[in-house]
Design a protein around this motif. Structure first.
Motif, short mmCIF file in Angstrom:
data_model
loop_
_atom_site.label_atom_id
_atom_site.label_comp_id
_atom_site.label_asym_id
_atom_site.label_seq_id
_atom_site.Cartn_x
_atom_site.Cartn_y
_atom_site.Cartn_z
N VAL A 533 46.60 48.58 17.46
CA VAL A 533 46.77 49.54 16.38
C VAL A 533 46.40 48.88 15.06
N ILE A 534 45.74 49.64 14.20
CA ILE A 534 45.43 49.23 12.82
C ILE A 534 46.00 50.29 11.89
N THR A 535 46.71 49.85 10.87
CA THR A 535 47.27 50.78 9.88
C THR A 535 46.64 50.49 8.54
N TRP A 536 45.81 51.40 8.08
CA TRP A 536 45.17 51.27 6.76
C TRP A 536 46.06 51.97 5.75
N GLN A 537 46.89 51.20 5.05
CA GLN A 537 47.82 51.79 4.09
C GLN A 537 47.15 51.93 2.73
N ARG A 543 45.54 60.52 -1.65
CA ARG A 543 45.93 61.50 -0.65
C ARG A 543 44.77 61.66 0.34
N VAL A 544 45.12 61.85 1.61
CA VAL A 544 44.13 61.89 2.68
C VAL A 544 43.93 63.31 3.19
N GLU A 578 53.11 58.30 6.90
CA GLU A 578 53.71 57.87 5.65
C GLU A 578 54.33 56.48 5.85
N CYS A 579 54.08 55.57 4.92
CA CYS A 579 54.59 54.20 5.02
C CYS A 579 55.25 53.79 3.71
N MET A 590 56.65 55.67 -1.22
CA MET A 590 56.00 56.08 0.03
C MET A 590 54.53 56.35 -0.26
N THR A 591 53.67 55.85 0.61
CA THR A 591 52.24 56.11 0.47
C THR A 591 51.70 56.57 1.82
#
Length: 610
Positions: A533-537, A543-544, A578-579, A590-591
């Motif tokens: 897994v890769i998490t692009w924060q 906003r996506v 959300e992270c 939160m982003t």
């Protein structure tokens, strides 16, 4: 502390360090009495003109106004912790209170019986120490000197007298950390110089009494309790820097503490040990890089300079900072507690940009140039559109007018504890149109929120590929203690492509980063045996929106939209999540993030939309 922590802490020490610590612990039983005797001892308090203060005629126009505005708030009891959090601390402040929670720690508890890591009601020692570093009294003195407000200095003196009354040497939380005492002493060197520079007999007489109460006890205690062994990180640099400054200002201290020549040589040795030959700080925390560098620089100015090898190392360290930091949205790697050594910048929140501007002789550094004079010589902005690698430090940087790319292939941290490192190997941070697009999520807190601290430092909080099942190592054993460190990743640049590799727990991961003005392409190879897994924060403000199954648009109110696509036959899922992130110490936001699960090979392409 748990038994497991103690066992791991012992493993991080050499046999000689264990013996030293036993002796040091035994010596604490009568430490308070020794401190009282030192404080009452007669000494030669004559001082020299160290630090050298600037001429008032050269004051940058904005500085006087900013100091006046800051002083007004400070005198009213409204302070900003960590440069951003407004709190009411009182006037004078309550020196033993965590102002973020309202919890007061008993000032009469012997310091040797206090565990600052675990305070009642989740109080955070770092929040208490923040108001005890005396940055604010130094700031008041600066305002007084440059704006002619002598009442501000009188107020600061009253506060320091109050501090002495309520912080008996050897008692309370403010006598548990030699680094905290060192930061107070460095600030007091400046405060004392500014007060005496006002040439007011009444102020000087009051200052003489303060100096007798503060300087000998602080200097003696710092020397006796200085960090050593596995704990000798930026703390030892700070402690030695304070002693260099104090013995340079008050030469009579040498008879009570240490020879100025000896402590300077010890500091020079630590500079060469803690800063890599390419300039990077081996703690692998960009904020602490500048923090340690600044302490060294103040000490060097006080001591009349360092030997050539040390000056060269500090110059390389300044160049490294210029290359590695991106301001104003910096998002540093590794730990950050937003600390400052001395309140010399125009605005604390903009410290990274101001130091970078000072190093490069740009207008942003005008206030630092006023206080500190000229920066190290030869610092330059890097060539655009080319990879710049720091092999020993494990960082690679690429910049042009649109993109900044920072790729992390660093070791976990300094020494056996790696106190300030994060599990960020192979992480890539991106800035797009000068806005932080893909971020390192920050630090959160130290003692006050251990769960958040652990979460933001974990593999899963960074965007290097991680097995879906997770990794068991390295293991966090305490706030500043890691066990089972990973090997230093590989780093190389081949034909304008930055290649990083990591071997961990029998797995091999490879990441290649190719940057151009039009796009940033990141190719990850993990093998097909298990899912990763890769998490692009994304940074705050982005906003996506999903355009197609593997294509997304990232929108920001102040930037042209950026697009991202994921390509590869082994992609299993893409989702928006959300992270948590921490832009500043003790701040939580939160982003949005893009989380992708895949096997084999996947390519992520970031580009300008349209």
């Amino acid at each position: 502390m748990t038994l497991v922590w103690y066992l791991q802490r012992l493993r991080a020490m050499s046999a000689g360090e264990v013996v030293h610590r036993v002796k040091e612990r035994l010596g604490r039983w009568n430490e308070a009495g020794k401190l009282r005797r030192v404080a009452g001892q007669k000494w030669d308090a004559r001082c020299l003109e160290v630090p050298r203060l600037p001429w008032r005629e050269r004051v940058p126009p904005e500085l006087g106004k900013q100091l006046a505005a800051d002083a007004e708030k400070l005198i009213s009891g409204e302070w900003q912790l960590f440069g951003w959090k407004s709190v009411a601390v009182g006037a004078p402040p309550c020196w033993h209170r965590d102002a973020t929670l309202g919890v007061v720690v008993d000032p009469e508890i012997p310091a040797r019986k206090l565990d600052h890591r675990h305070l009642e009601h989740d109080a955070d020692a770092r929040a208490i120490w923040e108001i005890n570093r005396w940055n604010e009294v130094t700031r008041l003195a600066m305002h007084s000197a440059l704006n002619g407000d002598e009442q501000a200095i009188r107020t600061a003196q009253i506060w320091l007298e109050d501090w002495c009354e309520r912080n008996t040497p050897g008692r309370g939380i403010n006598w548990t950390s030699p680094l905290e005492a060192a930061l107070r002493l460095m600030n007091y060197c400046w405060f004392d110089a500014i007060v005496r520079g006002c040439c007011d007999g009444e102020l000087v007489q009051r200052q003489d009494a303060l100096t007798a109460r503060i300087v000998p006890a602080h200097a003696w205690w710092i020397w006796k309790r200085r960090s050593f062994g596995s704990s000798a990180n930026n703390h030892l640099i700070g402690e030695l820097s304070a002693l260099v400054m104090a013995t340079a200002r008050w030469p009579g201290l040498e008879k009570m503490t240490c020879a100025a020549k000896e402590v300077k040589e010890l500091l020079e040795g630590e500079i060469l040990r803690q800063f890599a030959t390419d300039g990077g700080n081996l703690e692998q925390a960009l904020h602490y890089h500048l923090f340690a560098w600044e302490m060294c620089w103040h000490a060097g100015l006080a001591a009349g300079g360092y030997k050539p090898e040390v000056m060269e190392r500090l110059t390389r360290a300044a160049q490294y900072f210029v290359d590695a930091v991106e301001a104003p949205e910096s998002w540093d790697f590794g730990d950050s507690d937003d600390a400052q050594v001395l309140p010399l910048t125009l605005r604390r929140m903009n410290a990274a940009a101001e130091f970078r501007g000072w190093f490069l002789n740009r207008a942003e550094g005008a206030t630092l140039r006023f206080w500190l004079g000229e920066p190290p010589r030869g610092i330059k902005a890097a060539m655009r559109g080319q990879w710049l690698t720091y092999d020993e430090s494990g960082q690679a940087l690429w910049r042009d007018a649109r993109w900044t790319v920072r790729a992390d292939a660093s070791a976990l941290g300094l020494g056996s504890m790696a106190s300030h490192g994060h599990l960020d190997a192979l992480h890539v941070s991106l800035w797009y149109e000068q806005h932080a697009l893909v971020i390192d999520p920050g630090t959160g807190a130290y003692y006050g929120n251990a769960a958040l601290r652990a979460k933001l430092a974990a593999w899963e909080a960074h965007n290097g590929p991680v097995p879906v099942s997770g990794r068991a190592t390295p293991r966090r054993m305490g706030a500043f203690l890691w066990a089972d460190h990973h090997e230093k990743p590989g780093l190389a640049v081949h034909e304008e492509i930055c290649v990083m590799s990591l071997e961990s727990e029998g797995e091999s991961v490879r990441r290649a980063v190719h940057a151009t003005h039009d796009l940033v392409e990141i190719c990850d190879e993990v093998g097909a045996e298990q899912s990763y897994v890769i998490t692009w924060q994304l940074g705050p403000g982005w906003r996506v929106e999903q355009e197609r199954p593997r294509g997304f648009v990232c929108r920001h109110a102040e930037a042209i939209p950026a697009g991202v696509t994921f390509n590869g036959d082994g992609i299993e899922s893409c989702e928006v999540v959300e992270c948590e992130a921490s832009p500043h110490f003790r701040e939580r936001v939160m982003t949005q993030a893009l989380r992708v699960t895949f096997r084999g090979t996947m390519t992520t392409v970031w580009r300008k939309c349209g």
